[in-house]
Write an enzyme that holds these catalytic residues in place. Structure first.
Site, PDB file in Angstrom:
ATOM      1  N   GLU A   1      68.773  63.655  72.634  1.00  0.00           N
ATOM      2  CA  GLU A   1      70.010  63.236  73.305  1.00  0.00           C
ATOM      3  C   GLU A   1      71.223  63.978  72.766  1.00  0.00           C
ATOM      4  OE1 GLU A   1      70.095  58.888  73.114  1.00  0.00           O
ATOM      5  OE2 GLU A   1      70.200  58.886  75.298  1.00  0.00           O
TER       6      GLU A   1
ATOM      7  N   SER B   1      75.642  51.732  69.551  1.00  0.00           N
ATOM      8  CA  SER B   1      77.042  51.280  69.656  1.00  0.00           C
ATOM      9  C   SER B   1      77.891  51.834  68.501  1.00  0.00           C
ATOM     10  CB  SER B   1      77.089  49.748  69.643  1.00  0.00           C
ATOM     11  OG  SER B   1      76.794  49.288  68.340  1.00  0.00           O
ATOM     12  N   ASN B   2      79.201  51.772  68.675  1.00  0.00           N
ATOM     13  CA  ASN B   2      80.110  52.258  67.631  1.00  0.00           C
ATOM     14  C   ASN B   2      79.854  51.557  66.298  1.00  0.00           C
ATOM     15  OD1 ASN B   2      81.341  53.971  69.384  1.00  0.00           O
ATOM     16  ND2 ASN B   2      83.420  53.211  69.043  1.00  0.00           N
TER      17      ASN B   2
ATOM     18  N   GLN C   1      63.944  55.209  81.060  1.00  0.00           N
ATOM     19  CA  GLN C   1      63.694  54.955  79.637  1.00  0.00           C
ATOM     20  C   GLN C   1      63.503  53.458  79.379  1.00  0.00           C
ATOM     21  OE1 GLN C   1      67.156  55.659  77.162  1.00  0.00           O
ATOM     22  NE2 GLN C   1      65.885  56.197  75.416  1.00  0.00           N
TER      23      GLN C   1
ATOM     24  N   TYR D   1      63.210  51.346  76.667  1.00  0.00           N
ATOM     25  CA  TYR D   1      63.351  51.015  75.233  1.00  0.00           C
ATOM     26  C   TYR D   1      63.915  49.599  75.070  1.00  0.00           C
ATOM     27  CZ  TYR D   1      62.801  55.819  73.269  1.00  0.00           C
ATOM     28  OH  TYR D   1      62.337  57.049  72.860  1.00  0.00           O
TER      29      TYR D   1
ATOM     30  N   SER E   1      68.246  52.356  83.043  1.00  0.00           N
ATOM     31  CA  SER E   1      69.000  53.185  83.991  1.00  0.00           C
ATOM     32  C   SER E   1      68.070  53.847  84.983  1.00  0.00           C
ATOM     33  CB  SER E   1      69.779  54.277  83.248  1.00  0.00           C
ATOM     34  OG  SER E   1      70.738  53.708  82.421  1.00  0.00           O
TER      35      SER E   1
HETATM   36  C1  LIG Z   1      75.373  52.128  80.784  1.00  0.00           C
HETATM   37  C2  LIG Z   1      74.181  51.783  79.940  1.00  0.00           C
HETATM   38  C3  LIG Z   1      72.961  52.395  80.212  1.00  0.00           C
HETATM   39  C4  LIG Z   1      71.849  52.078  79.442  1.00  0.00           C
HETATM   40  N1  LIG Z   1      70.649  52.664  79.771  1.00  0.00           N
HETATM   41  C5  LIG Z   1      69.541  52.317  79.062  1.00  0.00           C
HETATM   42  C6  LIG Z   1      68.258  52.840  79.448  1.00  0.00           C
HETATM   43  O1  LIG Z   1      68.135  53.599  80.400  1.00  0.00           O
HETATM   44  N2  LIG Z   1      67.176  52.456  78.744  1.00  0.00           N
HETATM   45  C7  LIG Z   1      67.261  51.607  77.662  1.00  0.00           C
HETATM   46  O2  LIG Z   1      66.243  51.333  77.057  1.00  0.00           O
HETATM   47  N3  LIG Z   1      68.455  51.072  77.290  1.00  0.00           N
HETATM   48  C8  LIG Z   1      69.591  51.408  77.965  1.00  0.00           C
HETATM   49  N4  LIG Z   1      70.810  50.875  77.610  1.00  0.00           N
HETATM   50  C9  LIG Z   1      70.852  49.878  76.546  1.00  0.00           C
HETATM   51  C10 LIG Z   1      71.552  50.322  75.290  1.00  0.00           C
HETATM   52  O3  LIG Z   1      70.729  51.176  74.541  1.00  0.00           O
HETATM   53  C11 LIG Z   1      71.911  49.043  74.515  1.00  0.00           C
HETATM   54  O4  LIG Z   1      72.910  48.379  75.280  1.00  0.00           O
HETATM   55  C12 LIG Z   1      72.431  49.329  73.142  1.00  0.00           C
HETATM   56  O5  LIG Z   1      71.414  49.808  72.314  1.00  0.00           O
HETATM   57  C13 LIG Z   1      73.031  48.028  72.509  1.00  0.00           C
HETATM   58  O6  LIG Z   1      72.091  46.998  72.546  1.00  0.00           O
HETATM   59  P1  LIG Z   1      72.441  45.579  73.201  1.00  0.00           P
HETATM   60  O7  LIG Z   1      73.075  45.798  74.533  1.00  0.00           O
HETATM   61  O8  LIG Z   1      71.219  44.750  73.115  1.00  0.00           O
HETATM   62  O9  LIG Z   1      73.573  44.955  72.260  1.00  0.00           O
HETATM   63  P2  LIG Z   1      73.335  44.248  70.862  1.00  0.00           P
HETATM   64  O10 LIG Z   1      72.445  45.097  70.028  1.00  0.00           O
HETATM   65  O11 LIG Z   1      72.952  42.837  71.095  1.00  0.00           O
HETATM   66  O12 LIG Z   1      74.797  44.305  70.258  1.00  0.00           O
HETATM   67  C14 LIG Z   1      75.835  43.404  70.638  1.00  0.00           C
HETATM   68  C15 LIG Z   1      77.055  43.702  69.784  1.00  0.00           C
HETATM   69  O13 LIG Z   1      76.731  43.477  68.397  1.00  0.00           O
HETATM   70  C16 LIG Z   1      76.984  44.651  67.626  1.00  0.00           C
HETATM   71  N5  LIG Z   1      75.964  44.792  66.596  1.00  0.00           N
HETATM   72  C17 LIG Z   1      74.617  44.729  66.773  1.00  0.00           C
HETATM   73  N6  LIG Z   1      73.984  44.922  65.585  1.00  0.00           N
HETATM   74  C18 LIG Z   1      74.961  45.111  64.675  1.00  0.00           C
HETATM   75  C19 LIG Z   1      74.937  45.365  63.255  1.00  0.00           C
HETATM   76  N7  LIG Z   1      73.790  45.465  62.594  1.00  0.00           N
HETATM   77  N8  LIG Z   1      76.123  45.515  62.631  1.00  0.00           N
HETATM   78  C20 LIG Z   1      77.319  45.422  63.320  1.00  0.00           C
HETATM   79  N9  LIG Z   1      77.385  45.184  64.649  1.00  0.00           N
HETATM   80  C21 LIG Z   1      76.226  45.037  65.317  1.00  0.00           C
HETATM   81  C22 LIG Z   1      76.909  45.793  68.610  1.00  0.00           C
HETATM   82  O14 LIG Z   1      77.661  46.899  68.178  1.00  0.00           O
HETATM   83  C23 LIG Z   1      77.500  45.170  69.870  1.00  0.00           C
HETATM   84  O15 LIG Z   1      78.902  45.217  69.811  1.00  0.00           O
HETATM   85  C24 LIG Z   1      71.951  51.165  78.367  1.00  0.00           C
HETATM   86  C25 LIG Z   1      73.178  50.559  78.090  1.00  0.00           C
HETATM   87  C26 LIG Z   1      74.277  50.853  78.871  1.00  0.00           C
HETATM   88  C27 LIG Z   1      75.582  50.161  78.539  1.00  0.00           C
END
Ligand SMILES: Cc1cc2nc3c(=O)[nH]c(=O)nc-3n(C[C@H](O)[C@H](O)[C@H](O)COP(=O)(O)OP(=O)(O)OC[C@H]3O[C@@H](n4cnc5c(N)ncnc54)[C@H](O)[C@@H]3O)c2cc1C
Length: 394
Positions: free
Chosen positions: A256, A377-378, A138, A140, A173
């Protein structure tokens, strides 16, 4: 005759008890040899284990018609009912069959191309997934587009009869073992946010795609950075219309929360049983506080299951239950990992063997730290619930 016609599968018994017997017998006869050596392996935090053998296992499942169980029959699936799919998941976990390798292809991409793809795309891609020999990842998330996915900056432009893709994805992933990637890219220069995005199917084996593994705290390397530098895919491998990719990308996320959620919870049940065993082994089972925590985990699991069933029986656009469900299971699973560590006490900090081999419980604990992040995320789920359900200000 199309590639899909040749995949017509034998009928399943309509009686659920007979179906359960069929599944149980099949698993008993087939989870043997190298596959039996991987009983209960390959789950969260343990994804690298026996990958090649698990790929062979996927092909055995495909040849016997166990992939695409719930897909419509005209697309090569078995048209199994929701109850039958749950039975399959329960028996699969009971048999401790090896963890699957193509969740993204079977459960996310396939229903999306069945809904939005062309007949040619279905005929090209569904058989490879059904046979268990084409894996998907994926594309994204990007460095600045995770929670804020609409900020995607990867670009796609048409050059003759091909799309040319440039940009970086991250946390992809299983990209290192995938044949194809579904990529969300910005195809209209200057477009903002949800507008001007396109959903593309991109082959991984080409000079323009570079996959760099990211070593995780579990010791494994389940995800990667994926770089596209003038990567190419055929002009007809766009799902939905060019510029309409947001709609398709969101529809895919809707899958999902489908039946795979229930299958995941069957896995959670098994992990909870192991946690109770762990409490016995570590002499904590008679501790009243520990008993309360185990009982709370048990209750939470049942709430989760009923909520998932309610969510799946609801028709139409995914409602708030999708966010409730993600928030609940992500937190529940993270807490289960913490409970395992609490049961083990100080010995939970010691590796199993040199050079620092972790136990399954330790790997699970470390992996569950990510459950409250991926798939939304939560904090993001709470925003959705606060703003869209409770009507709170942004
Ligand atoms: C094990 C694992 C597998 C994954 N596999 C894939 C995959 O196969 N393909 C893919 O495309 N992605 C994948 N992901 C990515 C996943 O979708 C992102 O990690 C997730 O969407 C969070 O984005 P980020 O890591 O950029 O964190 P960020 O969006 O930068 O967030 C950082 C922190 O800020 C908080 N935050 C962000 N925006 C807000 C808001 N508006 N209000 C309050 N808090 C906020 C978040 O909750 C988090 O605590 C994977 C992630 C993990 C951990």
């Amino acid at each position: 005759m199309t590639a899909l016609d040749s995949l017509t599968r034998p009928d399943l018994p309509t009686d659920d008890r007979e179906f359960r017997e069929l599944v149980r017998d099949w698993l008993r006869t087939n989870v043997t040899g190298d596959f039996a050596a991987l009983r209960g392996r390959g789950g969260p935090g343990d994804e690298d284990i026996g990958f090649d053998v698990r790929v062979e296992w996927e092909k055995v499942l495909g040849a016997a018609g166990w992939i695409g169980l719930g897909w419509p029959r005209e697309f090569g699936g078995r048209g199994a009912t929701v109850d039958q799919q749950i039975i399959w998941a329960e028996e699969y976990v009971r048999a401790e069959a090896p963890a699957r390798t193509n969740h993204m292809g079977e459960n996310l991409l396939a229903p999306t191309i069945i809904e939005y793809g062309t007949p040619e795309q279905c005929a090209r891609f569904l058989p490879g997934i059904l046979r268990g020999d084409e894996r998907w990842c994926q594309g994204y998330s990007e460095p600045n587009a995770g929670s804020d996915l609409a900020n995607v900056q990867t670009k796609a432009r048409l050059d003759g009869n091909e799309w040319v893709i440039d940009g970086q994805k991250v946390w992809t992933s299983l990209a290192h073992v995938s044949h194809w990637c579904f990529v969300v890219a910005r195809s209209e220069p200057g477009s903002q946010r949800h507008q001007g995005l396109t959903f593309l199917l991109v082959p991984m084996d080409q000079p323009g795609v570079e996959v760099r593994p990211i070593r995780q705290v579990t010791g494994g390397g389940e995800f990667n950075e994926t770089f596209f530098t003038e990567a190419r895919t055929s002009a007809d491998l766009v799902v939905g219309r060019p510029g309409d990719g947001w709609k398709v990308a969101m529809a895919l996320l809707g899958y999902e929360r489908g039946i795979s959620t229930l299958a995941q919870q069957v896995g959670f049940e098994r992990e909870l049983e192991s946690t109770v065993d762990l409490a016995r082994r570590f002499g904590r089972i008679d501790d009243p506080i520990m008993r309360q925590k185990l009982a709370a985990a048990h209750t939470g699991l049942h709430l989760m299951k009923w909520n998932a069933l309610r969510s799946m029986s609801a028709k139409g656009v995914p409602g708030p239950e999708a966010s409730i469900s993600k928030l609940f299971w992500g937190t529940w699973h993270r807490d289960l990992g913490e409970l395992m560590m609490e049961i083990m006490g100080p010995s939970g900090l010691i590796g199993e063997s040199l050079p620092y081999e972790l136990t399954l419980e330790q790997k699970l604990f470390l992996f569950t730290r990510s459950d409250t992040i991926y798939g939304g995320s939560n904090e993001v789920q709470r925003n959705v619930l606060g703003e869209r359900v409770l009507g709170l200000p942004k």
